[in-house]
Design a protein around this motif. Sequence first.
Motif, PDB file in Angstrom:
ATOM      1  N   SER A 279       0.834  -1.190   0.000  1.00 36.95           N
ATOM      2  CA  SER A 279       0.000   0.000   0.000  1.00 36.95           C
ATOM      3  C   SER A 279       0.870   1.242   0.000  1.00 36.95           C
ATOM      4  O   SER A 279       2.021   1.207   0.413  1.00 36.95           O
ATOM      5  CB  SER A 279      -0.933   0.026   1.207  1.00 36.95           C
ATOM      6  OG  SER A 279      -0.195   0.131   2.401  1.00 36.95           O
TER       7      SER A 279
ATOM      8  N   ASP B 192      -6.443   0.318   4.861  1.00 34.81           N
ATOM      9  CA  ASP B 192      -7.785   0.546   4.344  1.00 34.81           C
ATOM     10  C   ASP B 192      -8.268   1.980   4.551  1.00 34.81           C
ATOM     11  O   ASP B 192      -9.444   2.267   4.350  1.00 34.81           O
ATOM     12  CB  ASP B 192      -8.776  -0.426   4.987  1.00 34.81           C
ATOM     13  CG  ASP B 192      -8.558  -1.848   4.483  1.00 34.81           C
ATOM     14  OD1 ASP B 192      -8.164  -1.995   3.321  1.00 34.81           O
ATOM     15  OD2 ASP B 192      -8.777  -2.785   5.253  1.00 34.81           O
TER      16      ASP B 192
ATOM     17  N   PRO C 157      -9.187   5.718   3.705  1.00 34.07           N
ATOM     18  CA  PRO C 157      -9.612   6.263   2.408  1.00 34.07           C
ATOM     19  C   PRO C 157      -8.500   6.963   1.646  1.00 34.07           C
ATOM     20  O   PRO C 157      -8.499   6.950   0.430  1.00 34.07           O
ATOM     21  CB  PRO C 157     -10.713   7.250   2.789  1.00 34.07           C
ATOM     22  CG  PRO C 157     -11.156   6.853   4.136  1.00 34.07           C
ATOM     23  CD  PRO C 157      -9.991   6.178   4.797  1.00 34.07           C
TER      24      PRO C 157
ATOM     25  N   THR D 252      -5.458   6.114   1.411  1.00 29.87           N
ATOM     26  CA  THR D 252      -4.412   5.176   1.036  1.00 29.87           C
ATOM     27  C   THR D 252      -4.717   4.552  -0.313  1.00 29.87           C
ATOM     28  O   THR D 252      -5.808   4.093  -0.557  1.00 29.87           O
ATOM     29  CB  THR D 252      -4.286   4.057   2.095  1.00 29.87           C
ATOM     30  OG1 THR D 252      -3.987   4.655   3.342  1.00 29.87           O
ATOM     31  CG2 THR D 252      -3.191   3.085   1.724  1.00 29.87           C
TER      32      THR D 252
ATOM     33  N   ASP E 207      -4.202   1.530  -2.581  1.00 27.03           N
ATOM     34  CA  ASP E 207      -3.823   0.132  -2.442  1.00 27.03           C
ATOM     35  C   ASP E 207      -3.439  -0.417  -3.805  1.00 27.03           C
ATOM     36  O   ASP E 207      -4.289  -0.662  -4.647  1.00 27.03           O
ATOM     37  CB  ASP E 207      -4.988  -0.645  -1.844  1.00 27.03           C
ATOM     38  CG  ASP E 207      -4.646  -2.094  -1.603  1.00 27.03           C
ATOM     39  OD1 ASP E 207      -5.555  -2.847  -1.258  1.00 27.03           O
ATOM     40  OD2 ASP E 207      -3.481  -2.474  -1.768  1.00 27.03           O
TER      41      ASP E 207
ATOM     42  N   GLY F 227     -14.145  -2.979  -4.144  1.00 26.30           N
ATOM     43  CA  GLY F 227     -13.131  -2.235  -4.877  1.00 26.30           C
ATOM     44  C   GLY F 227     -13.647  -1.027  -5.627  1.00 26.30           C
ATOM     45  O   GLY F 227     -12.925  -0.066  -5.823  1.00 26.30           O
TER      46      GLY F 227
ATOM     47  N   ARG G  31     -13.824   2.230  -3.430  1.00 27.89           N
ATOM     48  CA  ARG G  31     -12.458   2.618  -3.095  1.00 27.89           C
ATOM     49  C   ARG G  31     -11.758   3.175  -4.318  1.00 27.89           C
ATOM     50  O   ARG G  31     -11.026   4.147  -4.228  1.00 27.89           O
ATOM     51  CB  ARG G  31     -11.685   1.430  -2.523  1.00 27.89           C
ATOM     52  CG  ARG G  31     -12.178   1.015  -1.148  1.00 27.89           C
ATOM     53  CD  ARG G  31     -11.500  -0.220  -0.673  1.00 27.89           C
ATOM     54  NE  ARG G  31     -10.121   0.073  -0.344  1.00 27.89           N
ATOM     55  CZ  ARG G  31      -9.225  -0.858  -0.077  1.00 27.89           C
ATOM     56  NH1 ARG G  31      -9.560  -2.126  -0.107  1.00 27.89           N
ATOM     57  NH2 ARG G  31      -8.000  -0.527   0.221  1.00 27.89           N
ATOM     58  N   ARG G  32     -11.979   2.555  -5.485  1.00 26.96           N
ATOM     59  CA  ARG G  32     -11.342   3.041  -6.705  1.00 26.96           C
ATOM     60  C   ARG G  32     -11.781   4.457  -7.017  1.00 26.96           C
ATOM     61  O   ARG G  32     -10.968   5.282  -7.444  1.00 26.96           O
ATOM     62  CB  ARG G  32     -11.675   2.120  -7.883  1.00 26.96           C
ATOM     63  CG  ARG G  32     -10.853   0.876  -7.900  1.00 26.96           C
ATOM     64  CD  ARG G  32     -11.013   0.144  -9.223  1.00 26.96           C
ATOM     65  NE  ARG G  32     -10.516  -1.199  -9.066  1.00 26.96           N
ATOM     66  CZ  ARG G  32     -11.261  -2.292  -9.094  1.00 26.96           C
ATOM     67  NH1 ARG G  32     -12.548  -2.206  -9.328  1.00 26.96           N
ATOM     68  NH2 ARG G  32     -10.718  -3.469  -8.927  1.00 26.96           N
TER      69      ARG G  32
ATOM     70  N   ARG H   9     -12.755   6.780  -4.889  1.00 28.38           N
ATOM     71  CA  ARG H   9     -12.081   7.680  -3.940  1.00 28.38           C
ATOM     72  C   ARG H   9     -10.618   7.851  -4.306  1.00 28.38           C
ATOM     73  O   ARG H   9     -10.059   8.941  -4.227  1.00 28.38           O
ATOM     74  CB  ARG H   9     -12.223   7.154  -2.513  1.00 28.38           C
ATOM     75  CG  ARG H   9     -13.616   7.281  -1.949  1.00 28.38           C
ATOM     76  CD  ARG H   9     -13.643   7.024  -0.450  1.00 28.38           C
ATOM     77  NE  ARG H   9     -12.984   5.816  -0.023  1.00 28.38           N
ATOM     78  CZ  ARG H   9     -13.566   4.640   0.124  1.00 28.38           C
ATOM     79  NH1 ARG H   9     -14.834   4.497  -0.158  1.00 28.38           N
ATOM     80  NH2 ARG H   9     -12.886   3.603   0.559  1.00 28.38           N
ATOM     81  N   HIS H  10      -9.982   6.755  -4.684  1.00 30.03           N
ATOM     82  CA  HIS H  10      -8.567   6.829  -5.057  1.00 30.03           C
ATOM     83  C   HIS H  10      -8.376   7.666  -6.311  1.00 30.03           C
ATOM     84  O   HIS H  10      -7.450   8.478  -6.385  1.00 30.03           O
ATOM     85  CB  HIS H  10      -7.996   5.431  -5.275  1.00 30.03           C
ATOM     86  CG  HIS H  10      -7.975   4.602  -4.040  1.00 30.03           C
ATOM     87  ND1 HIS H  10      -7.918   3.242  -4.073  1.00 30.03           N
ATOM     88  CD2 HIS H  10      -8.018   4.938  -2.726  1.00 30.03           C
ATOM     89  CE1 HIS H  10      -7.909   2.771  -2.837  1.00 30.03           C
ATOM     90  NE2 HIS H  10      -7.976   3.772  -2.010  1.00 30.03           N
TER      91      HIS H  10
END
Length: 129
Positions: free
Chosen positions: A10, A19, A21, A23, A25, A50, A53-54, A56-57
């Motif tokens: 990570s 985990d 937000p 970060t 991964d 996923g 999270r994707r 947000r990333h």
Amino acid sequence: MLIDGPRILSVGPRGSAGDAPETLDLRSNRNAFPGDPRGVEPLAGPRPGGHGRRARHAEALRSMRAVWVDAGSRDGYYLDLGATAFRRALEAAGVPDERVCFELFDAGHGAIEYRHPLALAWLVRHLSA
């Protein structure tokens, strides 16, 4: 950044949980080149949860004003593969090319301190604009 041998687990703020937000991964740089001649194989299947999270990333990546990504093309820890995967993630997230400096240079993993002034100069120039 948490590294387990050639696997990047990570990337995030120092001390952040895997985990959190903020970060990103990357799971493994093995995702960079399926069928790579060095025997690197991709992870199988999507991860649960996923998609949120994707998003947000991707938003976090697009908010970055400057991103420097480089690695030696003969890196013994395969960070060249991780750097390439990360560059692809930046493109997929919609980070404009003018905000990213990506380079694979002819070197291994060590004795690359001469790269630091290049990175700092580029980042200062782009962050101060």
